[in-house]
Design an enzyme around this catalytic site. Structure first.
Site, PDB file in Angstrom:
ATOM      1  N   LYS A  12       0.845  -1.191   0.000  1.00  0.00           N
ATOM      2  CA  LYS A  12       0.000   0.000   0.000  1.00  0.00           C
ATOM      3  C   LYS A  12       0.887   1.249   0.000  1.00  0.00           C
ATOM      4  O   LYS A  12       1.733   1.414   0.879  1.00  0.00           O
ATOM      5  CB  LYS A  12      -0.840  -0.037   1.284  1.00  0.00           C
ATOM      6  CG  LYS A  12      -2.242   0.485   1.150  1.00  0.00           C
ATOM      7  CD  LYS A  12      -2.953   0.217   2.476  1.00  0.00           C
ATOM      8  CE  LYS A  12      -4.305   0.803   2.531  1.00  0.00           C
ATOM      9  NZ  LYS A  12      -4.833   0.801   3.892  1.00  0.00           N
TER      10      LYS A  12
HETATM   11  C1  E4P Z   1      -8.276   1.475   4.251  1.00  0.00           C
HETATM   12  O1  E4P Z   1      -7.446   0.993   3.548  1.00  0.00           O
HETATM   13  C2  E4P Z   1      -8.002   2.602   5.159  1.00  0.00           C
HETATM   14  O2  E4P Z   1      -6.867   2.320   5.860  1.00  0.00           O
HETATM   15  C3  E4P Z   1      -9.150   2.866   6.091  1.00  0.00           C
HETATM   16  O3  E4P Z   1     -10.369   2.475   5.485  1.00  0.00           O
HETATM   17  C4  E4P Z   1      -9.194   4.253   6.646  1.00  0.00           C
HETATM   18  O4  E4P Z   1     -10.372   4.395   7.395  1.00  0.00           O
HETATM   19  P1  E4P Z   1     -10.603   5.627   8.395  1.00  0.00           P
HETATM   20  O5  E4P Z   1     -10.855   6.842   7.582  1.00  0.00           O
HETATM   21  O6  E4P Z   1     -11.826   5.206   9.168  1.00  0.00           O
HETATM   22  O7  E4P Z   1      -9.377   5.729   9.239  1.00  0.00           O
END
Ligand code: E4P
Length: 218
Positions: free
Chosen positions: A83
């Site tokens: 990622k």
């Molecule tokens: C997904 O890959 C993200 O890390 C995650 O959905 C972020 O979510 P948040 O905005 O609730 O922290």
């Protein structure tokens, strides 16, 4: 539509994987920090439980650092998706990883053109952050619809991974908008099957069966 759990909590993943409906997992540095455990150790355990894609996020914001960290996490298991953030360095690293045959999840996406460039850079997944877009008074689901239209216009194969999900409605709307994947916290996943009429119907069936002594021999 694929369902991913948005957590680095191994016990939680083990529990909900029993449903047979968890296709993958997304993690990020904040989720890893919450566990208090070594990130690499958690990823090793998660990839042994979940056979689908498991996203592991780099910490570096520079191209060279991303390359080193991405290659290191990719070594943990075959089903790791590296990622990287939606930045120029992130896209450059995305291209390099894709050319090496690694799957890349481009995260922190807040605009359709960021998503278009991520697809051109060879991303396997793009992660638009629905909840965070809504939180600043903009239209999170509109972002998913715009990305869907752009990807369909040009035949981009990058999967749209709706992220930052904070309600069951987000899941329904993301599915309607054509997201390929929705990643959600375990508490939202658990709520997906909740409906008061299901509970009411079950209670009535049980009461009627008991009254008339309806049984099933096993
Ligand atoms: C997904 O890959 C993200 O890390 C995650 O959905 C972020 O979510 P948040 O905005 O609730 O922290």
């Amino acid at each position: 539509m694929k369902i991913f759990l948005d957590t680095a909590d191994v016990a939680e993943i083990r529990k909900y994987a029993q449903s047979g409906l968890v296709d993958g997992v997304t993690t990020n540095p904040s989720l890893a920090a919450k566990t208090g455990k070594d990130y690499a150790e958690s990823l090793k355990e998660i990839t042994s439980i979940i056979k689908g894609s498991v996203s592991a996020e780099v910490l570096s914001t520079e191209y060279e650092g991303m390359l080193k960290e991405g290659r290191a996490v990719a070594k943990i298991a075959k089903n790791i998706a590296v990622k990287v953030p939606s930045t120029w360095d992130g896209l450059r690293a995305c291209r390099a990883f894709a050319d090496e045959g690694l799957t890349v999840n481009v995260t922190l996406c807040f605009s359709p053109v960021q998503a278009m460039l991520a697809a051109k850079a060879g991303a396997g997944f793009i992660s638009p952050f629905i909840g965070r877009v809504d939180d600043v008074g903009e239209d999170g689901m509109g972002l998913i619809r715009d990305i869907r239209a752009i990807y369909d216009n040009y035949g981009f194969k990058t999967e749209i991974l709706a992220a930052s999900i904070s309600s069951v409605s987000h899941v329904r709307e993301a599915a309607l908008a054509g997201a390929d994947v929705v990643t959600m916290p375990a508490d939202i996943f658990k709520k997906l099957m909740d409906h008061p009429l299901t509970d009411k119907g079950l209670a009535a069936f049980a009461a009627d069966a008991k009254k008339a002594n309806v049984t099933i021999k096993t």
